[in-house]
Structure formats: structure tokens, C-alpha cells
Design a protein around this motif. Structure first.
Motif, PDB file in Angstrom:
ATOM      1  N   GLN A  77       5.320 -17.296  -6.681  1.00 31.23           N
ATOM      2  CA  GLN A  77       5.023 -17.640  -5.290  1.00 31.23           C
ATOM      3  C   GLN A  77       3.522 -17.532  -5.048  1.00 31.23           C
ATOM      4  N   PRO A  78       2.900 -18.524  -4.410  1.00 30.23           N
ATOM      5  CA  PRO A  78       1.454 -18.461  -4.161  1.00 30.23           C
ATOM      6  C   PRO A  78       1.082 -17.222  -3.351  1.00 30.23           C
ATOM      7  N   ASN A  79       0.054 -16.520  -3.831  1.00 28.27           N
ATOM      8  CA  ASN A  79      -0.427 -15.315  -3.145  1.00 28.27           C
ATOM      9  C   ASN A  79      -1.912 -15.174  -3.445  1.00 28.27           C
ATOM     10  N   ALA A  80      -2.760 -15.439  -2.452  1.00 27.52           N
ATOM     11  CA  ALA A  80      -4.215 -15.475  -2.662  1.00 27.52           C
ATOM     12  C   ALA A  80      -4.757 -14.133  -3.124  1.00 27.52           C
ATOM     13  N   THR A  81      -4.252 -13.035  -2.581  1.00 28.69           N
ATOM     14  CA  THR A  81      -4.746 -11.698  -2.935  1.00 28.69           C
ATOM     15  C   THR A  81      -4.453 -11.369  -4.388  1.00 28.69           C
ATOM     16  N   LEU A  82      -3.212 -11.586  -4.784  1.00 28.30           N
ATOM     17  CA  LEU A  82      -2.820 -11.287  -6.165  1.00 28.30           C
ATOM     18  C   LEU A  82      -3.479 -12.238  -7.158  1.00 28.30           C
ATOM     19  N   GLU A  83      -3.588 -13.505  -6.776  1.00 30.83           N
ATOM     20  CA  GLU A  83      -4.221 -14.487  -7.660  1.00 30.83           C
ATOM     21  C   GLU A  83      -5.691 -14.156  -7.871  1.00 30.83           C
ATOM     22  N   SER A  84      -6.363 -13.715  -6.806  1.00 30.86           N
ATOM     23  CA  SER A  84      -7.780 -13.351  -6.903  1.00 30.86           C
ATOM     24  C   SER A  84      -7.974 -12.180  -7.867  1.00 30.86           C
ATOM     25  N   PHE A  85      -7.094 -11.174  -7.769  1.00 30.81           N
ATOM     26  CA  PHE A  85      -7.176 -10.023  -8.684  1.00 30.81           C
ATOM     27  C   PHE A  85      -6.903 -10.478 -10.117  1.00 30.81           C
ATOM     28  N   TYR A  86      -5.902 -11.326 -10.292  1.00 27.56           N
ATOM     29  CA  TYR A  86      -5.508 -11.801 -11.621  1.00 27.56           C
ATOM     30  C   TYR A  86      -6.659 -12.532 -12.310  1.00 27.56           C
ATOM     31  N   VAL A  87      -7.338 -13.391 -11.566  1.00 21.21           N
ATOM     32  CA  VAL A  87      -8.408 -14.208 -12.141  1.00 21.21           C
ATOM     33  C   VAL A  87      -9.682 -13.406 -12.364  1.00 21.21           C
ATOM     34  N   LEU A  88     -10.024 -12.551 -11.413  1.00 21.80           N
ATOM     35  CA  LEU A  88     -11.329 -11.875 -11.445  1.00 21.80           C
ATOM     36  C   LEU A  88     -11.306 -10.506 -12.122  1.00 21.80           C
ATOM     37  N   LEU A  89     -10.216  -9.751 -11.967  1.00 20.67           N
ATOM     38  CA  LEU A  89     -10.229  -8.351 -12.408  1.00 20.67           C
ATOM     39  C   LEU A  89      -9.304  -8.036 -13.574  1.00 20.67           C
ATOM     40  N   GLY A  90      -8.268  -8.820 -13.767  1.00 20.43           N
ATOM     41  CA  GLY A  90      -7.432  -8.542 -14.930  1.00 20.43           C
ATOM     42  C   GLY A  90      -6.012  -9.019 -14.767  1.00 20.43           C
ATOM     43  N   ARG A  91      -5.375  -9.291 -15.912  1.00 20.16           N
ATOM     44  CA  ARG A  91      -4.010  -9.811 -15.922  1.00 20.16           C
ATOM     45  C   ARG A  91      -2.963  -8.710 -15.832  1.00 20.16           C
ATOM     46  N   THR A  92      -3.355  -7.468 -16.173  1.00 25.29           N
ATOM     47  CA  THR A  92      -2.402  -6.353 -16.166  1.00 25.29           C
ATOM     48  C   THR A  92      -2.978  -5.207 -15.345  1.00 25.29           C
ATOM     49  N   PRO A  93      -2.733  -5.166 -14.039  1.00 24.59           N
ATOM     50  CA  PRO A  93      -3.297  -4.119 -13.188  1.00 24.59           C
ATOM     51  C   PRO A  93      -2.690  -2.746 -13.478  1.00 24.59           C
ATOM     52  N   LYS A  94      -3.505  -1.707 -13.271  1.00 22.27           N
ATOM     53  CA  LYS A  94      -3.027  -0.340 -13.452  1.00 22.27           C
ATOM     54  C   LYS A  94      -2.157   0.057 -12.255  1.00 22.27           C
ATOM     55  N   GLU A  95      -1.542   1.228 -12.383  1.00 22.97           N
ATOM     56  CA  GLU A  95      -0.600   1.665 -11.352  1.00 22.97           C
ATOM     57  C   GLU A  95      -1.269   1.791  -9.986  1.00 22.97           C
ATOM     58  N   GLU A  96      -2.476   2.359  -9.968  1.00 20.84           N
ATOM     59  CA  GLU A  96      -3.168   2.512  -8.687  1.00 20.84           C
ATOM     60  C   GLU A  96      -3.541   1.154  -8.078  1.00 20.84           C
ATOM     61  N   ASP A  97      -3.852   0.177  -8.977  1.00 18.69           N
ATOM     62  CA  ASP A  97      -4.150  -1.177  -8.493  1.00 18.69           C
ATOM     63  C   ASP A  97      -2.903  -1.829  -7.905  1.00 18.69           C
ATOM     64  N   LEU A  98      -1.757  -1.598  -8.542  1.00 18.44           N
ATOM     65  CA  LEU A  98      -0.505  -2.159  -8.044  1.00 18.44           C
ATOM     66  C   LEU A  98      -0.191  -1.635  -6.638  1.00 18.44           C
ATOM     67  N   ILE A  99      -0.411  -0.333  -6.444  1.00 18.54           N
ATOM     68  CA  ILE A  99      -0.151   0.271  -5.132  1.00 18.54           C
ATOM     69  C   ILE A  99      -1.072  -0.324  -4.073  1.00 18.54           C
ATOM     70  N   SER A 100      -2.360  -0.461  -4.428  1.00 16.58           N
ATOM     71  CA  SER A 100      -3.334  -1.029  -3.497  1.00 16.58           C
ATOM     72  C   SER A 100      -3.004  -2.483  -3.165  1.00 16.58           C
ATOM     73  N   LEU A 101      -2.645  -3.256  -4.194  1.00 17.22           N
ATOM     74  CA  LEU A 101      -2.306  -4.669  -3.986  1.00 17.22           C
ATOM     75  C   LEU A 101      -1.029  -4.824  -3.164  1.00 17.22           C
ATOM     76  N   ALA A 102      -0.101  -3.904  -3.348  1.00 18.83           N
ATOM     77  CA  ALA A 102       1.145  -3.940  -2.566  1.00 18.83           C
ATOM     78  C   ALA A 102       0.862  -3.747  -1.083  1.00 18.83           C
ATOM     79  N   LYS A 103      -0.058  -2.827  -0.795  1.00 22.43           N
ATOM     80  CA  LYS A 103      -0.425  -2.581   0.610  1.00 22.43           C
ATOM     81  C   LYS A 103      -1.133  -3.802   1.200  1.00 22.43           C
TER      82      LYS A 103
END
Length: 354
Positions: A77-103
């Protein structure tokens, strides 16, 4: 003395006592000329065009007929926030990144984690793409090996390697060997040019090192008229490559037992050719029987790099044979580009259909 004259000074490229005058062309006698290698640029471009045509018109229909098919993958599903992290910061976010992205996305952490898994799956190359690439490499390596064998079969220096140095460097260049050399150089240049677009495997860095070392050795050995030695080295390398590509094709076709049998044949040929014949030729017939000069030292250094890569790949091959084929563990290519298992993809698809 200018930079070009210094670079091409005969003391660097030829053994003591030899000069470029010894390799001047005369009626009916031709020697390698460095400018010939400029043809590798249009040659590489031509091979890329031939490859694209081959993959579309031959490999793709062949793969479909042999039952190679791409698995369905969950849509993201298109999601600008998650796509931006995926492209710029990494394909496999850490646990703390997942929590932040979820919020930030107002989504459960589990859904964010699933989104990244599906997004990575989208970027993984399709099975058909891998089959087409393997088909092209198989075709080239198969043709190259048996063509080279046909060219060298009647050459006395092919059977008695000490004759490689007879009257060196005044060894005329047969046109067929010159074109074969140029074809090999063009092929490896095309591989380097297409690396960013090809299936990226775990040994990507080692592949780059291998291609650079190979291109350097072909270039230098041609300029120094080490054609005889270079032809033997290239033939030794091509002896196992086409068998590996055939095993990959069978793997993508899911012909398990045939694939395993071919892979064992590949392993035997690879280990004998790369860990026995290659060192014997390079270190006995080249290092111990040949005069040292600057280019020969450079060749020795790059041959050593290739030998280290051969040891590394032999380790992976032996490891795969024991863990997968003999011990029956889950099949996983030692050079695989896969991050997620097929089972996790199937589970996600099932969930989406419910």
C-alpha cells in the motif's frame, strides 16, 4: 619524455633485452597492438544489445516453455513516510525505527514490519529475470569454452606449456586468437557495465574485484604479447562457468535432482581447474620459468587475487554441497539475492486473500 612514452616504455612491458621494435609488424607477420583493445568499447555495447535481444527472444520464451514462472507477491500500500525511510535510510529498519515509523504513520508496528518485508520482496529480482541472465551467461561461457578449445587443440604450446615462452615476445598473433581475446575483454566489460542492473548477489563485491582483475589481466597480457599464457588461463576459467549457469537454470526450473547432479559436476570441475590446474600453470610455468619484469609482477599480483577468490568460492561450494545436498537442509543458494523465504511470502499472500 612524455607521460605516454613513460607508460609504454619497453622496460615496463617487455622482458630484459626486448623492445617494441621486436614486435613491429612486417609482411605476413602481425603482433598485438595496444590500440586494438579500443574495439572492446563497441564490442561491449554490441554484446549488451545481443544479450537484451537474446533474453527477450530466446531465454524468455524458453523459460516459459520449461515451466519457469514468477510467484505472486503481496502488493504494498502506498505510504510516503515508509517509502521515504526505505529509500533514504534503509530497507530493514531497527526496532526503535519501527516504533517511530508506526507512530508517524498511525499504524501498528506489526503492519509497518510487514510493509517493509513486502517492499523488499518487490525489489527482489523475479525468477524469470534470473533464468534469463543465467541463460545468457551459459550460452556465452559454453560457446567461449568450446571455441577456445577448438582454437588451441592443435597448438603444441597448449600441451607443452614451456613452449609458451619460446622466442617470447616475438610470437606472431594468429587473427583467430586476437579476435577471441577481444571478445573475452568485451564480454567482461559488458558485465561490469550491466552490474547495477543485474541480479545482485551476496558476493557482489567479490564479483567486482574478479571482473576488474580479469579485465586488467586481459589488457596487460595482450599488450605484453602474453597471448599463449592468457589463452590457457581463460580456457581454465571457462571450463566450469557454463556448468554453474546450467545448474542455476535447472534450479529455477525446479528440476531438483538433475540440478544437484550438475552442481556436483560443477564443483568437481571448479575445484580441479581453479585449485589444481590454475595454480600449476600460473605458479610453476609462469613464476618459476619466466623472466621477471614490471608487468609480469603486476600479472602475478592479479593472478594471486584471482586465486584468493577461487579459494573463497570453493569454500562456499563445498559448504553448500555438505549442508544442502548431503545433509538435506533447506536449499539456499550460497550466492543468493533472497532475503525472505518463500514460505513467508506464501503466508502473507494467504492472509491477504482471507
Amino acid at each position: 619524455m612524455g607521460l605516454s612514452e613513460r607508460f609504454w616504455h619497453h622496460e615496463y612491458w617487455l622482458p630484459p633485452g626486448a623492445t617494441w621494435e621486436d614486435m613491429k609488424e612486417s609482411a605476413g607477420t602481425r603482433y598485438p597492438q595496444p590500440q586494438d583493445l579500443l574495439l572492446c568499447i563497441p564490442g561491449a555495447l554490441l554484446l549488451i544489445i545481443v544479450r537484451c535481444t537474446f533474453e527477450r527472444t530466446v531465454a524468455l520464451p524458453l523459460g516459459r516453455r520449461l515451466g519457469v514462472s514468477d510467484k505472486l507477491r503481496p502488493k504494498v500500500q502506498p505510504n510516503a513516510t515508509l517509502e521515504s525511510f526505505y529509500v533514504l535510510l534503509g530497507r530493514t529498519p531497527k526496532e526503535e525505527d519501527l516504533i517511530s515509523l508506526a507512530k508517524q504513520s498511525d499504524l501498528p508496528v506489526k503492519k509497518v514490519e510487514t510493509w517493509f518485508r513486502h517492499r523488499r520482496a518487490q525489489d527482489r529480482p523475479r525468477l524469470m529475470k534470473k533464468f534469463c541472465e543465467a541463460s545468457w551467461r551459459f550460452t556465452f561461457y559454453f560457446t567461449s569454452f568450446f571455441s577456445g578449445l577448438a582454437l588451441l587443440y592443435d597448438k603444441s604450446w597448449f600441451w607443452d606449456h614451456t613452449m609458451c615462452w619460446l622466442r617470447f615476445p616475438q610470437q606472431p598473433l594468429p587473427p583467430a586468437l586476437g579476435w577471441f581475446y577481444l571478445l573475452e575483454l568485451s564480454f567482461y566489460c559488458s558485465l561490469v557495465a550491466t552490474l547495477p542492473f543485474d541480479v545482485k548477489r551476496k558476493d557482489f563485491k567479490e564479483q567486482i574485484i574478479h571482473h576488474i582483475a580479469t579485465i586488467t589481466l586481459i589488457f596487460v597480457s595482450y599488450c605484453a604479447n602474453l597471448i599463449r599464457f592468457g589463452m590457457i588461463v581463460m580456457l581454465v576459467h571457462d571450463a566450469s562457468d557454463y556448468i554453474l549457469e546450467l545448474a542455476k537454470m535447472l534450479h529455477y526450473m525446479k528440476w531438483k535432482w538433475v540440478c544437484e547432479a550438475v552442481f556436483i559436476v560443477f564443483a568437481v570441475v571448479f575445484i580441479i581447474s581453479r585449485l589444481v590446474i590454475f595454480p600449476l600453470i600460473t605458479y610453476y610455468y609462469f613464476v618459476t620459468k619466466f623472466q621477471f619484469f614490471i608487468v609480469s609482477c603486476l600479472i602475478n599480483a592479479f593472478l594471486m587475487i584471482l586465486q584468493l577468490l577461487h579459494v573463497f568460492w570453493s569454500y562456499l561450494i563445498i559448504q553448500m554441497i555438505f549442508s544442502v545436498i548431503l545433509c538435506g537442509e533447506k536449499r539456499k543458494d550460497a550466492r543468493s539475492d533472497t532475503e525472505e523465504s518463500d514460505r513467508s511470502e506464501a503466508e502473507d499472500l494467504a492472509k491477504n486473500k482471507e
